[in-house]
Design a protein around this motif. Structure first.
Motif, PDB file in Angstrom:
ATOM      1  N   HIS A 217      -4.827  -1.022  -4.223  1.00  9.45           N
ATOM      2  CA  HIS A 217      -3.365  -1.395  -4.509  1.00  9.45           C
ATOM      3  C   HIS A 217      -2.499  -0.724  -3.604  1.00  9.45           C
ATOM      4  O   HIS A 217      -1.246  -0.926  -3.831  1.00  9.45           O
ATOM      5  CB  HIS A 217      -3.238  -1.062  -6.062  1.00  9.45           C
ATOM      6  N   TYR A 218      -3.020   0.180  -2.844  1.00  9.26           N
ATOM      7  CA  TYR A 218      -2.010   0.934  -1.984  1.00  9.26           C
ATOM      8  C   TYR A 218      -2.814   1.183  -0.699  1.00  9.26           C
ATOM      9  O   TYR A 218      -3.905   1.376  -0.612  1.00  9.26           O
ATOM     10  CB  TYR A 218      -1.381   2.159  -2.261  1.00  9.26           C
TER      11      TYR A 218
ATOM     12  N   THR B  25     -13.039  -5.477  -1.966  1.00  8.17           N
ATOM     13  CA  THR B  25     -12.525  -6.344  -2.974  1.00  8.17           C
ATOM     14  C   THR B  25     -13.630  -7.237  -3.785  1.00  8.17           C
ATOM     15  O   THR B  25     -13.476  -7.264  -5.013  1.00  8.17           O
ATOM     16  CB  THR B  25     -11.367  -7.203  -2.323  1.00  8.17           C
TER      17      THR B  25
ATOM     18  N   SER C  87       4.121  -7.018  -5.991  1.00  6.81           N
ATOM     19  CA  SER C  87       4.502  -6.618  -7.430  1.00  6.81           C
ATOM     20  C   SER C  87       5.734  -6.090  -7.361  1.00  6.81           C
ATOM     21  O   SER C  87       6.168  -5.119  -6.481  1.00  6.81           O
ATOM     22  CB  SER C  87       3.567  -5.992  -8.092  1.00  6.81           C
TER      23      SER C  87
ATOM     24  N   ASN D  29      -9.953  -2.777  -6.759  1.00  6.38           N
ATOM     25  CA  ASN D  29      -8.531  -3.395  -6.690  1.00  6.38           C
ATOM     26  C   ASN D  29      -7.752  -2.378  -5.482  1.00  6.38           C
ATOM     27  O   ASN D  29      -7.308  -1.176  -5.897  1.00  6.38           O
ATOM     28  CB  ASN D  29      -7.724  -3.313  -7.851  1.00  6.38           C
TER      29      ASN D  29
ATOM     30  N   LYS E  12      -9.083   1.039  -9.615  1.00  6.08           N
ATOM     31  CA  LYS E  12      -8.186   1.362  -8.664  1.00  6.08           C
ATOM     32  C   LYS E  12      -8.585   2.164  -7.294  1.00  6.08           C
ATOM     33  O   LYS E  12      -9.067   3.177  -7.499  1.00  6.08           O
ATOM     34  CB  LYS E  12      -6.898   1.825  -9.009  1.00  6.08           C
TER      35      LYS E  12
ATOM     36  N   ALA F 111       5.209  -2.222  -7.551  1.00  2.00           N
ATOM     37  CA  ALA F 111       4.675  -1.479  -6.483  1.00  2.00           C
ATOM     38  C   ALA F 111       5.976  -1.456  -5.453  1.00  2.00           C
ATOM     39  O   ALA F 111       6.262  -0.380  -4.711  1.00  2.00           O
ATOM     40  CB  ALA F 111       3.678  -2.423  -5.673  1.00  2.00           C
TER      41      ALA F 111
ATOM     42  N   GLU G 220      -7.410   3.050  -3.211  1.00  6.47           N
ATOM     43  CA  GLU G 220      -6.617   3.051  -1.988  1.00  6.47           C
ATOM     44  C   GLU G 220      -7.093   3.427  -0.668  1.00  6.47           C
ATOM     45  O   GLU G 220      -8.290   4.418  -0.671  1.00  6.47           O
ATOM     46  CB  GLU G 220      -5.240   3.536  -2.335  1.00  6.47           C
TER      47      GLU G 220
ATOM     48  N   LEU H 200      -3.680  -6.086   1.475  1.00  6.29           N
ATOM     49  CA  LEU H 200      -4.610  -5.329   0.664  1.00  6.29           C
ATOM     50  C   LEU H 200      -5.810  -5.905   0.352  1.00  6.29           C
ATOM     51  O   LEU H 200      -7.069  -5.204   0.195  1.00  6.29           O
ATOM     52  CB  LEU H 200      -4.118  -4.941  -0.783  1.00  6.29           C
TER      53      LEU H 200
ATOM     54  N   SER I 147      -5.377   6.463  -8.214  1.00  4.03           N
ATOM     55  CA  SER I 147      -6.420   5.895  -7.987  1.00  4.03           C
ATOM     56  C   SER I 147      -7.721   6.556  -8.022  1.00  4.03           C
ATOM     57  O   SER I 147      -7.800   7.823  -8.342  1.00  4.03           O
ATOM     58  CB  SER I 147      -6.696   5.161  -6.203  1.00  4.03           C
TER      59      SER I 147
ATOM     60  N   SER J 178       1.337  -4.404  -2.859  1.00  4.81           N
ATOM     61  CA  SER J 178       1.025  -5.643  -3.261  1.00  4.81           C
ATOM     62  C   SER J 178       2.291  -6.163  -3.423  1.00  4.81           C
ATOM     63  O   SER J 178       3.442  -5.775  -3.766  1.00  4.81           O
ATOM     64  CB  SER J 178       0.331  -5.550  -4.441  1.00  4.81           C
TER      65      SER J 178
ATOM     66  N   ASP K  51      -0.194  -9.040  -0.854  1.00  3.39           N
ATOM     67  CA  ASP K  51      -1.627  -8.926  -1.382  1.00  3.39           C
ATOM     68  C   ASP K  51      -2.472  -9.152  -0.245  1.00  3.39           C
ATOM     69  O   ASP K  51      -3.803  -8.673  -0.110  1.00  3.39           O
ATOM     70  CB  ASP K  51      -1.832  -9.944  -2.571  1.00  3.39           C
TER      71      ASP K  51
END
Lengths: 412, 412
Positions: free
Chosen positions: A37-38, A30, B45, A35, A2, B48, A4, B13, A60, B43, B10
């Motif tokens: 994620h934020y 990526t 999700s 990933n 993870k 999130a 960010e 991100l 993260s 994301s 996504d």
């Protein structure tokens, strides 16, 4: 793994700057299996930096910060990080030497304020910045990596590519979760979703689809939902997806349309030119934006005024008089004119009304004629494109590409 | 009044989409007195969305969410919000009617998946979306406003301008904290900061300065630090700042350079044309990007290939042979050629090496000659511009503007 991104700068929150740094960082991290994620965008304030770090460090393993490393008083990232991580200071001699050389190259005096940029928190490893004056910094806080980069886009690219990514690759051994994206064009998102309903049902729990509509283009991403899914299983679903979509697929990558276009022009050994009215040179400029454009791009004539259409593109003035500048006839005359003047095998012409003013009942704002010529074959079509001036141009560019691809297929 | 923005998707991100929505929202909310103090990109999700809302609701009075309202399965914002706020559902008849009319206009069948877009959480007020199929939603949760908008940029503009902003204005009575931004050009940030050192010291505790460098342009923002500072006190400092900077100031606003350029062209009743090689039509396209460009813009010739320079712009082929395409002489011939062909009082010409390939020792990547013509006066200068292809073009555009302004001043 993870990760960010935190972007620092009031200009981002005030809407004065578009954040392209985090886009670049996401794009390169990526595929390495990170990933993202934020993302957070925060102000140039100590409190905001500390609050966002508190949050990020909990969730993260890699945190990339951009901005706030300049030489001026509003740049507080370096001091805030030193305080946050309880670090002393050190002078980085390599950075100082680099600063001296940059300033002497530019014929400028090295001011004290600039020299200070070589003073770094003792705890961090320097991420050398060959392209600018603010070095990046990398902190390893009990296994969480915090990297701080400047806010200037090409300096971010430089530091990521030559300094941070090599370190990440050697430190982390990550198995990427597979995803792949293809490009469709001129078909609405909901129509695609309807066609893919059964397919989507059949893959659920192991894969997901994402629809990314953008100016008459819809990109579709197939995501594996976990890292146990093998390349082989993924490839089977991917082939199935392409089969389902049939000729709606214009490319099986998510490359920018300009690069897809360049690829075909180079493959076919075509030379291209454009004659543009309402798109104001946008199409030509997009074609030139790809490195190596000189192998296929000859030039453009932007004939915003009618007399240029006649004088430079040899469009018969009577034709403009009779049918109007926004007409099928003028679009065809423009595409013929420019392919002759520029001596190219392929030509694109546009004439229309980008708006917001200038529309009539018969030819409302958004009306555009696009003519495409490949050798002796011409295709000319009318469209109605929505959005602001720049969105209109973007749609026109994407639409012209599809028209070009279709003509190419039918003129074989 | 603290506000924040949450962008969902996504694609943000993964770096597949540049977020322009939050830029627009910031731009329109800041002058109304909202302090956008955080942005989050998250994301698609449920988890999130819930985590970011938990955080935002604690620290802001207004939360604007964009994205995830489309008709496809990856769009989960609406259902997540309904669950989060424990809301039932209702059909919105106006939205349904609007959907029917959109689909009949576009000659498409209204699918079930599209009809679902008219089903909304009972708790929310509808933010009507005239330009698209996904309505916005506004929740009032014990005085905290949560607005959810679609992700399509022109739909965000539509809903903000015609629906959300009017509601915000009538509900909140906010006193904005004053700030104002000016534009300088071709002077490095650190040199400006040095010049402003005493000024910056003299205003501290009541005002702050922010430096926003961007491709040979540095914008400088003067911020009042609290709402007790009057317009009068602010204006005094503002005038002082302008005085300190002298002729480094190219404009006392932060308007885009294309708009500053348009303003002068319209004021002076000039007609402009461009002849572009290395900038590939970028300068012309920027000039056209302003609404109403037809009052001053005649057209461009993008002469990427040398033969176009000769054939269309009447540049003597011997000149190119003798001095090379990237030369002072060819830049001057191009600017003369295009002003004649396009019959304009002002013309701009560029010839250079955008890179990343094509440089030589004598003419390295980044070398550019810019020629500016105003009536019978010509200015021609060489620069070395840094960055990628598109950054090179951006710098060239900004630099050409300053050269134009200087010639205008000296040719009076």
């Amino acid at each position: 793994m993870k990760a960010e991104i935190i972007t620092i700068g009031d200009e981002l929150l005030l809407g004065q700057t578009v954040d392209t740094n985090s886009v670049f960082i996401s794009k390169v991290l990526t595929p390495l299996g990170f990933n993202i994620h934020y993302k957070q965008a925060i102000s140039d304030s100590k409190q905001a930096i500390i609050e966002s770090l508190d949050l990020s460090i909990k969730r993260s393993k890699l945190i990339i910060i951009t901005g706030g490393l300049g030489p001026t008083k509003d740049d507080i990232t370096k001091h805030t990080l030193a305080e946050y991580f309880h670090s002393d200071w050190r002078w980085d001699k390599d950075v100082l030497k680099h600063l001296e050389s940059i300033f002497s190259d530019r014929g400028r005096e090295l001011l004290d304020i600039n020299k200070q940029q070589a003073m770094l928190p003792a705890l961090c490893e320097t991420l050398f910045n060959r392209k600018g004056t603010a070095p990046g910094m990398l902190f390893d806080i009990q296994g969480v990596w915090v990297a701080s980069l400047p806010g200037v886009p090409y300096e971010v690219v430089e530091i990521m590519e030559h300094s941070l990514i090599p370190k990440l690759k050697s430190e982390f051994n990550i198995k990427p979760i597979i995803n792949r994206t293809l490009t469709t064009a001129l078909i609405p998102e909901s129509k695609i979703a309807q066609k893919l309903e059964a397919f989507e049902e059949s893959i659920k729990n192991r894969f997901s689809l994402a629809y990314l509509p953008s100016y008459n283009i819809v990109k579709i991403r197939l995501n594996a939902l976990n890292s146990t899914i093998t390349q082989n299983e993924f490839d089977q679903k991917w082939e199935k997806l392409i089969h389902e979509l049939g000729d709606w697929v214009v490319d099986t990558t998510d490359s920018p349309i300009s690069e897809q276009w360049a690829k075909i022009l180079i493959e076919k050994d075509f030379q291209i030119s454009t004659a543009e009215s309402c798109t104001g040179g946008y199409i030509g400029n997009q074609l030139v934006s790809v490195s190596g454009a000189s192998t296929y791009f000859q030039g453009s004539v932007v004939s915003y005024a009618n007399q240029i259409k006649s004088n430079v593109l040899n469009v018969d003035a009577d034709l403009i008089q009779k049918y109007g500048a926004v007409s099928k006839e003028v679009a065809v005359a423009m595409v013929n004119g420019v392919s002759q003047v520029m001596n190219t095998s392929v030509a694109i012409a546009t004439t229309g009304i980008a708006g917001p003013t200038g529309g009539t009942e018969e030819k409302p704002v958004g009306t555009i004629w696009i003519a495409v010529k490949i050798n002796d074959h011409i295709s000319v079509k009318q469209y109605k494109l929505r959005g602001t001036r720049i969105e209109f141009m973007l749609r026109a560019f994407n639409t012209a590409f599809v028209q070009f691809k279709n003509l190419l297929q039918h003129s074989k």
